[in-house]
Design a protein around this motif. Structure first.
Motif, PDB file in Angstrom:
ATOM      1  N   LEU A 251     -16.690 -46.135 -47.988  1.00  0.00           N
ATOM      2  CA  LEU A 251     -16.683 -44.916 -47.188  1.00  0.00           C
ATOM      3  C   LEU A 251     -15.230 -44.652 -46.780  1.00  0.00           C
ATOM      4  N   PRO A 252     -14.539 -43.753 -47.503  1.00  0.00           N
ATOM      5  CA  PRO A 252     -13.118 -43.547 -47.230  1.00  0.00           C
ATOM      6  C   PRO A 252     -12.901 -42.853 -45.888  1.00  0.00           C
ATOM      7  N   LEU A 253     -11.879 -43.297 -45.172  1.00  0.00           N
ATOM      8  CA  LEU A 253     -11.475 -42.607 -43.954  1.00  0.00           C
ATOM      9  C   LEU A 253     -10.348 -41.645 -44.298  1.00  0.00           C
TER      10      LEU A 253
ATOM     11  N   SER B 254     -10.200 -52.678 -31.382  1.00  0.00           N
ATOM     12  CA  SER B 254     -10.571 -51.266 -31.545  1.00  0.00           C
ATOM     13  C   SER B 254     -11.211 -51.039 -32.912  1.00  0.00           C
TER      14      SER B 254
ATOM     15  N   ARG C 135     -14.735 -51.920 -32.359  1.00  0.00           N
ATOM     16  CA  ARG C 135     -15.400 -50.867 -31.587  1.00  0.00           C
ATOM     17  C   ARG C 135     -15.729 -49.678 -32.489  1.00  0.00           C
ATOM     18  N   LEU C 136     -14.810 -49.348 -33.382  1.00  0.00           N
ATOM     19  CA  LEU C 136     -15.053 -48.252 -34.325  1.00  0.00           C
ATOM     20  C   LEU C 136     -16.296 -48.554 -35.169  1.00  0.00           C
TER      21      LEU C 136
ATOM     22  N   ARG D  10     -20.185 -46.648 -34.938  1.00  0.00           N
ATOM     23  CA  ARG D  10     -20.645 -45.861 -36.082  1.00  0.00           C
ATOM     24  C   ARG D  10     -21.439 -46.706 -37.076  1.00  0.00           C
TER      25      ARG D  10
ATOM     26  N   ALA E   6     -17.708 -38.206 -47.374  1.00  0.00           N
ATOM     27  CA  ALA E   6     -17.516 -39.171 -46.298  1.00  0.00           C
ATOM     28  C   ALA E   6     -17.427 -38.455 -44.963  1.00  0.00           C
ATOM     29  N   GLN E   7     -18.467 -38.536 -44.203  1.00  0.00           N
ATOM     30  CA  GLN E   7     -18.456 -38.001 -42.846  1.00  0.00           C
ATOM     31  C   GLN E   7     -19.127 -39.000 -41.939  1.00  0.00           C
ATOM     32  N   LEU E   8     -18.567 -39.162 -40.771  1.00  0.00           N
ATOM     33  CA  LEU E   8     -19.091 -40.168 -39.841  1.00  0.00           C
ATOM     34  C   LEU E   8     -19.542 -39.559 -38.537  1.00  0.00           C
ATOM     35  N   ASP E   9     -18.733 -38.685 -38.000  1.00  0.00           N
ATOM     36  CA  ASP E   9     -19.037 -38.156 -36.682  1.00  0.00           C
ATOM     37  C   ASP E   9     -20.061 -37.058 -36.800  1.00  0.00           C
TER      38      ASP E   9
ATOM     39  N   GLU F  40     -20.332 -34.590 -34.698  1.00  0.00           N
ATOM     40  CA  GLU F  40     -19.492 -33.402 -34.585  1.00  0.00           C
ATOM     41  C   GLU F  40     -18.187 -33.719 -35.304  1.00  0.00           C
ATOM     42  N   GLU F  41     -17.923 -33.026 -36.406  1.00  0.00           N
ATOM     43  CA  GLU F  41     -16.679 -33.251 -37.118  1.00  0.00           C
ATOM     44  C   GLU F  41     -15.518 -32.759 -36.269  1.00  0.00           C
TER      45      GLU F  41
END
Lengths: 256, 61
Positions: free
Chosen positions: A85-87, A98, A101-102, A106, A246-249, A251-252
């Motif tokens: 999953l690319p950031l 951190s 935590r990330l 998620r 690749a989407q995680l949030d 709300e983008e």
């Protein structure tokens, strides 16, 4: 000198992932920070390396292109070995805690994405109108118009406009045909909105199961040949890691 | 159909313009701007000019 951890991607913690010999941003060695079933791939970075990127860097040999290639090289190295999953480029976190935590925040959505991406690759398909506006010219006939009678001029303008309208309808139906034909071979597809290019009719990213790739590619090939007859250029890029999916949030990040 | 090698525009198009955007307090900022936001804005301004030559500024959003 302020330092941080450059984060490339999320992958599974369980899979054996040997990234020795892979060079990351500014040549640093990527490593994994693992938490539960997930791993964040990071490397040490001095923030100065990412500071002051400017327009003059935007060439094949510029700083930004170099950094983007280093980012891509790590993502691809993971991609060849495990679901990835690319950031987004430029993601830097403070430290290992951190990173954890990330991953914790998620965890479930990242797991779901990695499931989705397993045994899939991304392909990009773009369709361009290469007729060069010869049927859609407007306002170019002033010199001939001056020598023509008013009626003849109006008739010519009418037929030009009709031809342009016909071409617009034709290319729109061609774009629909491409969509309808290729969608069936992919698990997911997204329209890409990044580039505003002249004569770009369609810009779509397809998430294709590896098993379906031969059929997908054969279909693209056939479409490209058919479209070329009508001065439409179908351009394929890939295979890519699933960047466009690749989407995680939830709300983008809003763009303002 | 031959796939082209990854030219810089196609590369930046994916690497910077796509990929999961992580927001929140785990991200380091430079001068109060999240790095991902900073570079996004850069890309949107820059790649467009590579691809198309000089062009009027684009609206983001």
């Amino acid at each position: 000198m302020q330092r941080g951890l450059y984060a490339y991607a999320i992958t599974r913690a369980g899979a054996p992932l040997d990234l020795r010999g892979v060079a990351g941003i500014t040549g640093a060695q990527p490593r994994l920070v693992t938490h539960r079933q997930l791993a964040l791939v990071v490397s040490d970075v001095e923030l100065a390396a990412l500071q002051g990127l400017s327009d003059e860097d935007l060439s094949e040999t510029g700083r930004l292109a170099g950094l983007a290639r280093q980012h891509d090289a790590v993502v691809r190295a993971i991609f060849e070995r495990a679901p990835v999953l690319p950031l987004r480029f430029g993601t830097v976190v403070t430290d290992s805690s951190s990173s954890v935590r990330l991953l914790e925040e998620r965890h479930d959505v990242a797991q779901a994405r990695l499931d989705e991406f397993t045994d899939h690759r991304e392909w990009g398909v773009r369709l361009f109108d290469t007729s060069d506006g010869e049927t859609s010219s407007s306002g170019t006939s002033t010199s001939t118009g001056a020598r023509m009678s008013g009626t003849a001029y109006l008739a010519q303008r009418r037929s030009e406009l009709a031809a342009a309208e016909q071409r617009r309808e034709f290319v729109a139906s061609a774009a629909s045909a491409v969509r309808a034909t290729l969608d069936g071979h992919a698990s997911n597809c997204v329209p890409r909105t990044g580039r505003a290019q002249p004569n770009l009719l369609l810009d779509t990213a397809y998430l294709v199961p590896v098993a379906a790739e031969p059929a997908f590619l054969a279909q693209v090939d056939q479409l490209a040949q058919e479209m070329a007859v009508d001065r439409l250029h179908l351009k394929l890029t890939g295979p890519w890691p699933p960047y466009s999916f690749a989407q995680l949030d939830v709300e983008e990040v809003p763009r303002d | 159909v031959a796939t082209t090698g990854t030219g810089v525009v196609d590369l930046l198009d994916r690497v910077i313009d796509a990929g999961a955007a992580v927001s929140g307090d785990v991200i380091i900022s430079l001068a109060g701007v999240d790095l991902i936001r900073l570079d996004l804005r850069l890309l949107l301004a820059g790649v467009n000019s590579i691809a198309n030559g000089p062009s009027p500024p684009r609206r983001f959003g």
